[in-house]
Enzyme design. Structure first.
Site, PDB file in Angstrom:
ATOM      1  N   ASP A 141       0.831  -1.204   0.000  1.00 48.03           N
ATOM      2  CA  ASP A 141       0.000   0.000   0.000  1.00 48.03           C
ATOM      3  C   ASP A 141       0.867   1.256   0.000  1.00 48.03           C
ATOM      4  O   ASP A 141       0.446   2.294   0.518  1.00 48.03           O
ATOM      5  CB  ASP A 141      -0.928  -0.015   1.220  1.00 48.03           C
ATOM      6  N   LYS A 144       2.647   3.455  -5.718  1.00 47.85           N
ATOM      7  CA  LYS A 144       2.092   2.401  -6.600  1.00 47.85           C
ATOM      8  C   LYS A 144       3.127   1.898  -7.603  1.00 47.85           C
ATOM      9  O   LYS A 144       3.104   0.733  -7.969  1.00 47.85           O
ATOM     10  CB  LYS A 144       0.840   2.926  -7.304  1.00 47.85           C
ATOM     11  N   ASP A 169      -3.271  -3.072  -2.418  1.00 48.50           N
ATOM     12  CA  ASP A 169      -4.329  -2.064  -2.429  1.00 48.50           C
ATOM     13  C   ASP A 169      -4.222  -1.221  -3.708  1.00 48.50           C
ATOM     14  O   ASP A 169      -3.161  -1.132  -4.330  1.00 48.50           O
ATOM     15  CB  ASP A 169      -4.202  -1.145  -1.200  1.00 48.50           C
ATOM     16  N   ASN A 170      -5.344  -0.602  -4.107  1.00 52.79           N
ATOM     17  CA  ASN A 170      -5.359   0.425  -5.164  1.00 52.79           C
ATOM     18  C   ASN A 170      -4.982  -0.048  -6.559  1.00 52.79           C
ATOM     19  O   ASN A 170      -4.390   0.697  -7.341  1.00 52.79           O
ATOM     20  CB  ASN A 170      -4.410   1.584  -4.801  1.00 52.79           C
ATOM     21  N   GLU A 199     -11.400   4.096  -0.756  1.00 53.83           N
ATOM     22  CA  GLU A 199     -11.816   4.356   0.627  1.00 53.83           C
ATOM     23  C   GLU A 199     -12.657   5.623   0.756  1.00 53.83           C
ATOM     24  O   GLU A 199     -12.321   6.662   0.207  1.00 53.83           O
ATOM     25  CB  GLU A 199     -10.606   4.443   1.566  1.00 53.83           C
TER      26      GLU A 199
END
Ligand SMILES: Cc1ccc(Cc2cc(O)c(O)c(C(=O)NC/C=C/[C@H]3O[C@@H](n4cnc5c(N)ncnc54)[C@H](O)[C@@H]3O)c2)cc1
Ligand SMILES: [Mg+2]
Length: 214
Positions: A141, A144, A169-170, A199
């Site tokens: 996380d 990226k 994540d993401n 989120e």
């Protein structure tokens, strides 16, 4: 010079959450992010998916890349089995300082090691420094564009074993296209996408779970 957002998030935890109660710490951060200031925590909706994967893996050794304020650190650490340990890497000292206090407020400081520094510098030294053979679970996380280089580094350092579970994540927003292509095409990974939302918003986002096959 006022306070930073992480400092205001920490104050919300200290004012609203009960010391030693990790659920109340999670709820206090989600409340702060929904009603006061958005912050880039994995959040409650994706957090529920994170919880289910951590519970399924029940890791003795876990690694998190990108602590930020410690929200996902608390979510993971509260579900570790007896003897389980989580190492979380954070290169911003101000974020690391806030995260340590959030983790302590949740009463989880004995299960968690917040390591200050860059993942690329630390990953090659985790074995000798912490006596880690390999990780059962890794949560990604941080920046990226570092997801892909960092899992390649984990592979090269022999810190992944047959069955190690990576959760990223993401993968949609902000997005990690090169990482996704790699884990989905590589013969060394079995990948699955869990659709969700960014989120505290209605934007599409999701988590990619990838099992290392060795
Ligand atoms: C366009 C757009 C913008 C923002 C969003 C919203 C959005 C939603 C999200 O869930 C996000 O995770 C993010 C996001 O950018 N996360 C980056 C998170 C970094 C944290 O990790 C730390 N760190 C960064 N590199 C390293 C490193 N090598 N070693 C150790 N720690 C590192 C930093 O110090 C931070 O503590 C953004 C969505 C869309
Ligand atoms: Mg994130």
């Amino acid at each position: 010079t006022g306070t930073t957002r992480p400092q205001r998030l920490l104050r919300a935890v200290q004012e609203r959450a009960t010391r030693g109660d990790s659920e109340s710490v999670i709820a206090a951060i989600d409340h702060f992010c929904r009603h006061q200031e958005w912050a880039m925590n994995v959040g409650d909706e994706k957090g529920f998916i994170l919880d289910s994967v951590v519970s399924e893996v029940s890791p003795q050794t876990a690694l998190e890349l990108g602590t930020y304020c410690g929200y996902s650190t608390v979510r993971i650490a509260r579900l570790l089995p007896p003897g389980g340990h989580l190492i979380t890497l954070e290169f911003n000292p101000n974020y690391a300082a806030v995260a340590r206090q959030v983790i302590a407020w949740a009463g989880l400081e004995d299960m968690v090691q917040v390591v200050e520094g860059a993942s690329g510098d630390w990953i090659p030294h985790l074995r000798e420094h912490f006596g880690i053979e390999s990780f059962d679970f890794v949560f990604l996380d941080h920046w990226k564009e570092l997801y892909l280089p960092d899992i390649k580094l984990l592979e090269e350092c022999g810190l992944l074993r047959k069955g190690t579970v990576l959760l990223a994540d993401n993968v949609i927003c902000p997005g990690t296209p090169d990482y996704l292509e790699y884990v989905r095409k590589s013969q060394s990974y079995e990948s699955h996408y869990f659709g969700s939302h960014l989120e505290y918003t209605r934007a599409e986002d999701g988590l990619e779970k990838s099992v290392y096959l060795g």
